[in-house]
Design an enzyme around this catalytic site. Structure first.
Site, PDB file in Angstrom:
ATOM      1  N   GLN A  81       0.814  -1.216   0.000  1.00  0.00           N
ATOM      2  CA  GLN A  81       0.000   0.000   0.000  1.00  0.00           C
ATOM      3  C   GLN A  81       0.847   1.265   0.000  1.00  0.00           C
ATOM      4  O   GLN A  81       0.471   2.259  -0.618  1.00  0.00           O
ATOM      5  CB  GLN A  81      -0.951  -0.025   1.205  1.00  0.00           C
ATOM      6  N   TYR A 102       1.311 -17.093   2.380  1.00  0.00           N
ATOM      7  CA  TYR A 102       1.540 -18.402   3.015  1.00  0.00           C
ATOM      8  C   TYR A 102       0.723 -18.434   4.306  1.00  0.00           C
ATOM      9  O   TYR A 102       0.824 -17.507   5.124  1.00  0.00           O
ATOM     10  CB  TYR A 102       3.019 -18.587   3.371  1.00  0.00           C
ATOM     11  N   ASP A 149     -12.471   3.294   4.233  1.00  0.00           N
ATOM     12  CA  ASP A 149     -12.591   2.719   5.581  1.00  0.00           C
ATOM     13  C   ASP A 149     -13.447   3.587   6.506  1.00  0.00           C
ATOM     14  O   ASP A 149     -13.951   3.091   7.513  1.00  0.00           O
ATOM     15  CB  ASP A 149     -11.200   2.543   6.201  1.00  0.00           C
TER      16      ASP A 149
HETATM   17  C1  LIG Z   1      -2.798  -4.213   9.319  1.00  0.00           C
HETATM   18  C2  LIG Z   1      -3.658  -3.963   8.114  1.00  0.00           C
HETATM   19  C3  LIG Z   1      -3.623  -4.839   7.040  1.00  0.00           C
HETATM   20  C4  LIG Z   1      -4.433  -4.625   5.941  1.00  0.00           C
HETATM   21  N1  LIG Z   1      -4.376  -5.476   4.884  1.00  0.00           N
HETATM   22  C5  LIG Z   1      -5.139  -5.228   3.799  1.00  0.00           C
HETATM   23  C6  LIG Z   1      -5.072  -6.034   2.639  1.00  0.00           C
HETATM   24  O1  LIG Z   1      -4.326  -6.995   2.583  1.00  0.00           O
HETATM   25  N2  LIG Z   1      -5.844  -5.702   1.569  1.00  0.00           N
HETATM   26  C7  LIG Z   1      -6.679  -4.622   1.585  1.00  0.00           C
HETATM   27  O2  LIG Z   1      -7.345  -4.332   0.580  1.00  0.00           O
HETATM   28  N3  LIG Z   1      -6.771  -3.865   2.653  1.00  0.00           N
HETATM   29  C8  LIG Z   1      -6.024  -4.123   3.745  1.00  0.00           C
HETATM   30  N4  LIG Z   1      -6.096  -3.321   4.809  1.00  0.00           N
HETATM   31  C9  LIG Z   1      -7.061  -2.250   4.775  1.00  0.00           C
HETATM   32  C10 LIG Z   1      -6.590  -1.080   3.948  1.00  0.00           C
HETATM   33  O3  LIG Z   1      -5.366  -0.624   4.462  1.00  0.00           O
HETATM   34  C11 LIG Z   1      -7.676  -0.026   4.011  1.00  0.00           C
HETATM   35  O4  LIG Z   1      -8.898  -0.598   3.550  1.00  0.00           O
HETATM   36  C12 LIG Z   1      -7.357   1.192   3.150  1.00  0.00           C
HETATM   37  O5  LIG Z   1      -6.207   1.845   3.605  1.00  0.00           O
HETATM   38  C13 LIG Z   1      -8.532   2.151   3.168  1.00  0.00           C
HETATM   39  O6  LIG Z   1      -8.174   3.328   2.516  1.00  0.00           O
HETATM   40  P1  LIG Z   1      -8.771   4.726   2.980  1.00  0.00           P
HETATM   41  O7  LIG Z   1      -8.224   5.714   2.023  1.00  0.00           O
HETATM   42  O8  LIG Z   1     -10.222   4.613   3.146  1.00  0.00           O
HETATM   43  O9  LIG Z   1      -8.209   4.967   4.447  1.00  0.00           O
HETATM   44  P2  LIG Z   1      -6.695   5.124   4.970  1.00  0.00           P
HETATM   45  O10 LIG Z   1      -5.744   4.433   4.073  1.00  0.00           O
HETATM   46  O11 LIG Z   1      -6.726   4.691   6.390  1.00  0.00           O
HETATM   47  O12 LIG Z   1      -6.418   6.656   4.873  1.00  0.00           O
HETATM   48  C14 LIG Z   1      -6.995   7.585   5.750  1.00  0.00           C
HETATM   49  C15 LIG Z   1      -6.139   8.822   5.733  1.00  0.00           C
HETATM   50  O13 LIG Z   1      -6.821   9.856   6.458  1.00  0.00           O
HETATM   51  C16 LIG Z   1      -5.862  10.600   7.163  1.00  0.00           C
HETATM   52  N5  LIG Z   1      -6.568  11.289   8.259  1.00  0.00           N
HETATM   53  C17 LIG Z   1      -7.274  10.732   9.263  1.00  0.00           C
HETATM   54  N6  LIG Z   1      -7.809  11.673  10.044  1.00  0.00           N
HETATM   55  C18 LIG Z   1      -7.448  12.873   9.516  1.00  0.00           C
HETATM   56  C19 LIG Z   1      -7.679  14.230   9.895  1.00  0.00           C
HETATM   57  N7  LIG Z   1      -8.437  14.562  10.962  1.00  0.00           N
HETATM   58  N8  LIG Z   1      -7.142  15.216   9.137  1.00  0.00           N
HETATM   59  C20 LIG Z   1      -6.376  14.907   8.046  1.00  0.00           C
HETATM   60  N9  LIG Z   1      -6.123  13.636   7.667  1.00  0.00           N
HETATM   61  C21 LIG Z   1      -6.650  12.631   8.378  1.00  0.00           C
HETATM   62  C22 LIG Z   1      -4.851   9.573   7.623  1.00  0.00           C
HETATM   63  O14 LIG Z   1      -3.605  10.155   7.902  1.00  0.00           O
HETATM   64  C23 LIG Z   1      -4.800   8.627   6.441  1.00  0.00           C
HETATM   65  O15 LIG Z   1      -3.768   8.959   5.538  1.00  0.00           O
HETATM   66  C24 LIG Z   1      -5.297  -3.523   5.923  1.00  0.00           C
HETATM   67  C25 LIG Z   1      -5.328  -2.646   6.989  1.00  0.00           C
HETATM   68  C26 LIG Z   1      -4.509  -2.857   8.088  1.00  0.00           C
HETATM   69  C27 LIG Z   1      -4.560  -1.904   9.248  1.00  0.00           C
END
Ligand SMILES: Cc1cc2nc3c(=O)[nH]c(=O)nc-3n(C[C@H](O)[C@H](O)[C@H](O)COP(=O)(O)OP(=O)(O)OC[C@H]3O[C@@H](n4cnc5c(N)ncnc54)[C@H](O)[C@@H]3O)c2cc1C
Length: 504
Positions: free
Chosen positions: A112, A215, A290
């Protein structure tokens, strides 16, 4: 000291996959936006390592795919079950070889953090999409039907007020925006705790130079994933580590390699959840990624679904900004995406539980391809017909042009795909005999429509129409309306379909 006031049509909170894709798509639609992210660097952990075909289709159309393929990990697709890394495979799950018949894009294997940096470079290449890192959304309120937000520049502590017509909350699983709006998450929030350890070690002696996609190590119930070409890996094992236990010792124990030389890079406890927000929109605020849903990584659908959300939303905002969409079009974001969020949370929640109940099979409900591409929107801006449900549970994915579905992929004579046609405008697909529809499209007022004649003989069957039928596809590649047969008044029919599908 007076604070600066910045005005923007769209404020995007969060620069993960959802926020960056929103910025990219809005820019391509000619809509200005301001994206803020509190982080200065990319995501500290590799997190996701997979993006599925549908998200890659979106990135293909945006011209991002080649740069991602250039950094893709050369994995051997599939999963392998071993007792630990020293053992021979107990079982293998190998996807069928050859090109997918349903998509021009294979899924992508990249961590990611790398994925986000490529996406950020592309999003940042459009002057319409401003990206501000190290900028925290402090608070917001709705004012005059829009949003007034206070944003703090973390390095200087300087506050800026941002006035936006809409705000996309792409601020992740702990979304402060969602909490401030008091929107509940439905579904289980604790499907088991896990500890993720990122480390660097040379495991090629056990995995070869092209390791498997994943794995499953049955002695400990851990998963091992290769994340970066420079020998970086992660394990995720059930439960917390024992108090005081050295993470390097945990890695050696899980792998069954007591003498392994390794560097631990990060550890991160996390909890699997299968939840979807009760509401994906409230007034001028849209939840995406998310912030709107949390899936366990069974099938790795989190990043892909985050991108599907904003793909649904961006063209609708653009249609309203450019004056060919009504407000009802924006209401359809929640109507269309909430059921997909619930469906994905339910299915991946069950799949995750089954992984730990012992049979190791990731999906027993909808197939991964169906989860990824099979969802069918039903809303007031989709002109439904009497076709049966195209997304029944328990089936595999079959391409369908039933209104609401992703318009099927078909290779065209010039080597492109039908998917490449769906970008910024509505597209009316017809075969050669459908000239009356094309004449209608050429003179139809309202949203801009491109006409495309599909000369491939399979098209009418694949799209479920007669050779003189027509299919109207939205900019997000979902079928808005189709006429299986010709019409006595194609212009009126097309006009009605366009008016409905733009929320007029
Ligand atoms: C350990 C782990 C393993 C994972 N493995 C997988 C996988 O194998 N495959 C998969 O598809 N998904 C996986 N995921 C899930 C995946 O990482 C998320 O679904 C994805 O990142 C969602 O993207 P997003 O843009 O919605 O949120 P995020 O990537 O969480 O981005 C949210 C952003 O908002 C910012 N933010 C938050 N609050 C504020 C604020 N008040 N002001 C300004 N900025 C803010 C944060 O800094 C962050 O950059 C995993 C997650 C984790 C934690």
């Amino acid at each position: 000291m007076t604070s600066e006031l910045v005005e923007t049509p769209v404020l995007i909170v969060g620069g993960g996959p959802a926020g960056l894709t929103a910025s990219l798509l809005l820019s391509r639609h000619g809509v200005e936006s301001l994206l803020i992210d509190k982080r200065v660097t990319g995501s500290p952990l590799p997190r996701a390592r997979g993006v599925h075909s549908r998200a890659m289709e979106i990135l293909r159309v945006c011209g991002v795919e080649p740069d991602l393929r250039a950094v893709e990990l050369p994995i051997t697709p599939g999963a392998e079950w071993r007792v630990d890394l020293t053992g021979s495979p107990l079982r293998e799950d190998v996807p069928s070889a050859g090109r997918s018949p349903v998509s021009p894009c294979e899924g992508l294997s990249v961590s990611q953090d790398v994925f986000e940096s490529v996406l950020r470079d592309h999003a940042g290449g459009y002057p319409a999409g401003r990206l501000r890192r190290g900028a925290l959304l402090e608070s917001f309120r709705t004012v005059d039907g829009g949003v007034l937000a206070t944003v703090t520049e973390q390095a200087s502590g300087r506050a800026t007020h941002v006035r936006a017509r809409w705000m996309i909350a792409a601020d992740g699983a702990r979304s402060g925006v969602r909490r401030q709006l008091g929107i509940a998450m439905n579904g289980p929030d604790d499907l088991g705790r896990q500890t993720m350890i990122a480390f660097r070690a040379d495991l090629t002696g056990r995995t070869g130079a092209r390791p498997r996609g994943i794995y499953f190590l049955t002695a400990t119930g851990a998963a091992l994933i290769w994340t970066h070409a420079d020998d970086r890996w992660v394990i995720s094992q059930p439960g917390p580590t024992a108090a005081g236990e050295d993470p390097a010792t945990v890695v050696r124990r899980v792998l069954g390699l007591p003498d392994l030389t390794l560097d631990v890079l990060a550890t991160n406890p996390w909890t699997a959840a299968a939840q979807s927000a009760a509401q994906f929109a409230r007034g001028p605020v849209f939840l995406a990624g998310d912030a709107a849903h949390r899936f366990p990584p069974a099938g790795a659908t989190g990043v892909s679904a985050a991108m599907h959300d904003v793909h649904n939303l961006a063209w609708k905002i653009a249609a309203v900004v450019h004056g060919h969409g009504g407000e009802k079009l924006l209401d359809s974001y929640a109507t269309e995406r909430e059921p997909v969020g619930r469906r994905n949370a339910d299915e991946t929640g069950i799949a995750w539980t089954r992984i730990f109940s012992g049979d190791g099979a990731p999906f027993r409900g909808r197939s991964l391809a169906q989860l990824d591409m099979g969802y069918q929107y039903t809303s007031p801006v989709i002109v439904g017909d009497a076709s049966p449900d195209a997304d029944p549970p328990g089936a595999d994915y079959h391409q369908s042009a039933t209104p609401g579905c992703r318009a099927p992929h078909l290779w065209l004579a010039d080597g492109s795909s039908t998917i490449d046609l769906f970008d910024r405008r509505f597209v009316l697909l017809t075969a050669e005999p459908g000239h009356a529809w094309r004449d209608a499209a050429a003179s139809c007022p309202g949203a801009p429509v491109d006409s495309h004649v599909v000369t491939e003989a399979q098209w009418p069957d694949l799209y479920g129409v007669a050779p003189d039928g027509a299919v109207l596809v939205r900019p997000d590649g979902h079928v808005a309306w189709r006429s299986v047969t010709p019409s006595t008044d194609p212009k009126a029919d097309l006009k009605t379909a366009l008016t409905t599908s733009t929320g007029g």
